[in-house]
Design a protein around this motif. Structure first.
Motif, mmCIF file in Angstrom:
data_model
loop_
_atom_site.group_PDB
_atom_site.id
_atom_site.type_symbol
_atom_site.label_atom_id
_atom_site.label_comp_id
_atom_site.label_asym_id
_atom_site.label_seq_id
_atom_site.Cartn_x
_atom_site.Cartn_y
_atom_site.Cartn_z
ATOM 1 N N VAL A 1 0.844 -1.208 0.000
ATOM 2 C CA VAL A 1 0.000 0.000 0.000
ATOM 3 C C VAL A 1 0.873 1.249 0.000
ATOM 4 C CG1 VAL A 1 -1.599 1.357 1.393
ATOM 5 C CG2 VAL A 1 -2.022 -1.078 1.044
ATOM 6 N N LEU A 2 1.926 1.255 0.818
ATOM 7 C CA LEU A 2 2.805 2.433 0.843
ATOM 8 C C LEU A 2 3.527 2.614 -0.488
ATOM 9 C CD1 LEU A 2 4.362 2.331 4.437
ATOM 10 C CD2 LEU A 2 2.611 3.871 3.565
ATOM 11 N N ASP A 3 3.907 1.519 -1.105
ATOM 12 C CA ASP A 3 4.579 1.616 -2.412
ATOM 13 C C ASP A 3 3.655 2.282 -3.427
ATOM 14 O OD1 ASP A 3 6.181 1.362 -4.622
ATOM 15 O OD2 ASP A 3 6.094 -0.806 -4.727
ATOM 16 N N GLY B 1 -11.195 1.140 3.691
ATOM 17 C CA GLY B 1 -10.752 1.323 5.072
ATOM 18 C C GLY B 1 -9.487 0.525 5.370
ATOM 19 N N THR B 2 -9.387 -0.632 4.755
ATOM 20 C CA THR B 2 -8.221 -1.482 4.988
ATOM 21 C C THR B 2 -6.979 -0.869 4.340
ATOM 22 O OG1 THR B 2 -9.702 -3.384 4.960
ATOM 23 C CG2 THR B 2 -7.345 -3.839 4.793
ATOM 24 N N VAL B 3 -7.178 -0.237 3.183
ATOM 25 C CA VAL B 3 -6.056 0.449 2.523
ATOM 26 C C VAL B 3 -5.491 1.507 3.469
ATOM 27 C CG1 VAL B 3 -5.423 2.044 0.666
ATOM 28 C CG2 VAL B 3 -6.876 0.068 0.172
ATOM 29 N N LYS B 4 -6.381 2.307 4.024
ATOM 30 C CA LYS B 4 -5.923 3.384 4.912
ATOM 31 C C LYS B 4 -5.288 2.813 6.178
ATOM 32 C CE LYS B 4 -8.369 7.405 3.368
ATOM 33 N NZ LYS B 4 -9.103 8.609 3.766
ATOM 34 N N SER B 5 -5.870 1.750 6.678
ATOM 35 C CA SER B 5 -5.327 1.141 7.891
ATOM 36 C C SER B 5 -3.901 0.629 7.648
ATOM 37 C CB SER B 5 -6.244 -0.017 8.322
ATOM 38 O OG SER B 5 -5.701 -0.672 9.440
ATOM 39 N N HIS B 6 -3.689 -0.048 6.519
ATOM 40 C CA HIS B 6 -2.332 -0.536 6.200
ATOM 41 C C HIS B 6 -1.364 0.635 6.039
ATOM 42 C CE1 HIS B 6 -3.639 -4.559 6.013
ATOM 43 N NE2 HIS B 6 -4.067 -4.609 4.742
ATOM 44 N N ALA B 7 -1.840 1.679 5.386
ATOM 45 C CA ALA B 7 -0.961 2.844 5.151
ATOM 46 C C ALA B 7 -0.568 3.492 6.481
ATOM 47 C CB ALA B 7 -1.662 3.856 4.244
#
Lengths: 261, 190
Positions: B133-135, B156-162
């Protein structure tokens, strides 16, 4: 692990990671947000890795940097020895005199102020124009389209030393620059002379590209090309050593550098 | 210790320009290529970034951070400005932008600068989903919606991982509370 973060922290993190999203609220400045931004910048660098920029872009970047340096040096030089110190030296006693005694009248003050302004205008009006920075000009030319760049090869003359460098030539602009490193200077009665072989004039002598001197074999010298005739199709560039007044047609006794043959 | 180039550039030393570009232009170009929608846009962005760096060079404070951090903070900010001005890209553009997606993976990089190498090592220790996700977000400029669509996880999961990934990354890099931001040293840049 606790799945929930502080809502303010979540907003801060989103503002850093997704700052490129148009809908994202801008990051609120704080020590903590700056820490995250710094980590994000280093992560971006790590993800990006290294990829050589295209040559034209590399030339434009170098040109912008050299342009900045030229402007910066002028700014710093003006700050060190610019108008104000020179004005002070041409109006001695102006400040100390005013400080020592009360101003006698507005007329005298106005006269002195006018004199100072006139001197300032005179200084800038008579100041010689800043010299052209050949590195900047060369880089700018390189960044334009349709420009030839040819590497020097040493000529057969022993005077060629360890010559390196290149020729940058724009047919459209009819201008260009020679760059030399390792070309030994010649005696005071001699000069280098550039010859441009014009492929469109096969039966003619090469075009005289101008005389020049090299004073520092160890450093890098840039010489503007001074073509005496229009060059329709530059096929080669040749440097010879001639008498200091130059010649109309070279006997090519000492050919020290060749590019493009 | 290597010679610092930004103070030399701030002093108008032309030789420092060549050295600075030789050292860093490939890194900035690499990021711009991944971040921008076309090579032409990436070229414009790279040029804007370096013009900004030249103008900001006098604000660089070596006690507050490294040259590479200073540079990459400016680079990222300029790329973010451009992305925000241009608005979000439609997902169809991304599919056509295979050259950008196909940029080399971080583990393949060679000759990374010390600090970037540390970041690279720290990223390797993140959970794979956080790193991915950060990449996509930091390295490619993808929106969280695009990331969700491309790897098939909820928004929401994208933001949580980020978020978790960046917190962990900052911890591993040991960024000090006292550090000034690279782009705000001695007065900052906009």
């Amino acid at each position: 692990m606790n799945d929930h973060l502080d809502p303010q922290l979540e907003l801060m993190l989103d503002a850093v990671v997704f700052a490129h999203e148009a809908e994202q609220q801008p990051r609120v400045e704080s020590p903590q947000s700056r820490e995250f931004e710094r980590a994000a910048a280093l992560a971006a660098a790590a993800f990006a890795g290294a990829e050589e920029p295209p040559k034209a872009l590399a030339n434009r970047l170098a040109a912008s940097g050299l342009q900045f340096c030229a402007e910066r040096r002028r700014t710093l030089a003006n700050a060190d020895g610019g108008a104000r110190p020179r004005l002070a030296s041409t109006t001695p006693g102006f400040v100390t005199g005013a400080d020592r005694a009360p101003r006698r009248s507005g007329t005298l003050f106005g006269f002195l102020t006018g004199l100072a302004a006139a001197l300032l205008i005179w200084f800038f009006a008579t100041k010689p124009p800043a010299p052209v920075d050949l590195s900047v000009a060369r880089q700018q030319l390189l960044a334009s389209s349709g420009v030839q760049q040819l590497e020097w090869k040493a000529g057969p003359s022993p005077l060629s030393g360890a010559v390196k460098g290149d020729v940058v030539w724009s047919e459209a602009e009819q201008t260009g620059y020679l760059t030399f490193e390792g070309l030994p200077p010649v005696g005071p009665e001699q000069r280098f002379q550039l010859w441009i072989v014009d492929g469109a004039r096969k039966d003619s002598d090469p075009v005289d590209g101008g005389l020049f001197a090299i004073t520092d074999a160890a450093g890098r010298t840039i010489v503007p090309i001074d073509a005496k005739l229009p060059v329709a199709k530059a096929a080669a560039f040749v440097v010879t050593v001639e008498d200091k007044a130059g010649v109309v047609v070279s006997k090519q006794k000492h050919v020290v550098a060749i590019a493009g043959l | 210790m290597t010679d610092l180039l930004l103070p030399q550039i701030a002093a108008g030393e032309p030789a420092a320009i060549d050295k600075f570009l030789a050292k860093y232009s490939s890194m900035v170009w690499g990021l711009a290529r991944r971040f921008c929608r076309s090579a032409e846009d990436a070229e414009d962005a790279t040029q804007d970034i370096f013009v900004d760096v030249w103008r900001s060079a006098e604000r660089f404070d070596p006690d507050a951070g490294s040259e590479v951090t200073f540079l990459m903070t400016i680079a990222r900010r300029r790329l973010i400005d451009r992305a925000r001005r241009q608005g979000r890209r439609p997902a169809t553009d991304l599919l056509e932008d295979a050259g950008t997606i196909a940029a080399p993976a971080a583990k393949d990089h060679v000759e990374l600068h010390d600090e970037v190498q540390r970041a690279h090592d720290a990223l390797a220790q993140l959970r794979p989903e956080q790193r991915e996700v950060l990449d996509l977000a930091l390295g490619h400029g993808r929106t969280h919606q695009e990331i969700a669509a491309s790897i098939g996880i909820p928004l929401g999961t994208v933001k949580s991982h980020a978020r978790r990934g960046l917190i962990r990354l900052r911890e591993m890099l040991g960024v000090s509370n006292d550090d000034q931001p690279a782009d705000q040293q001695k007065g900052g840049v906009s």
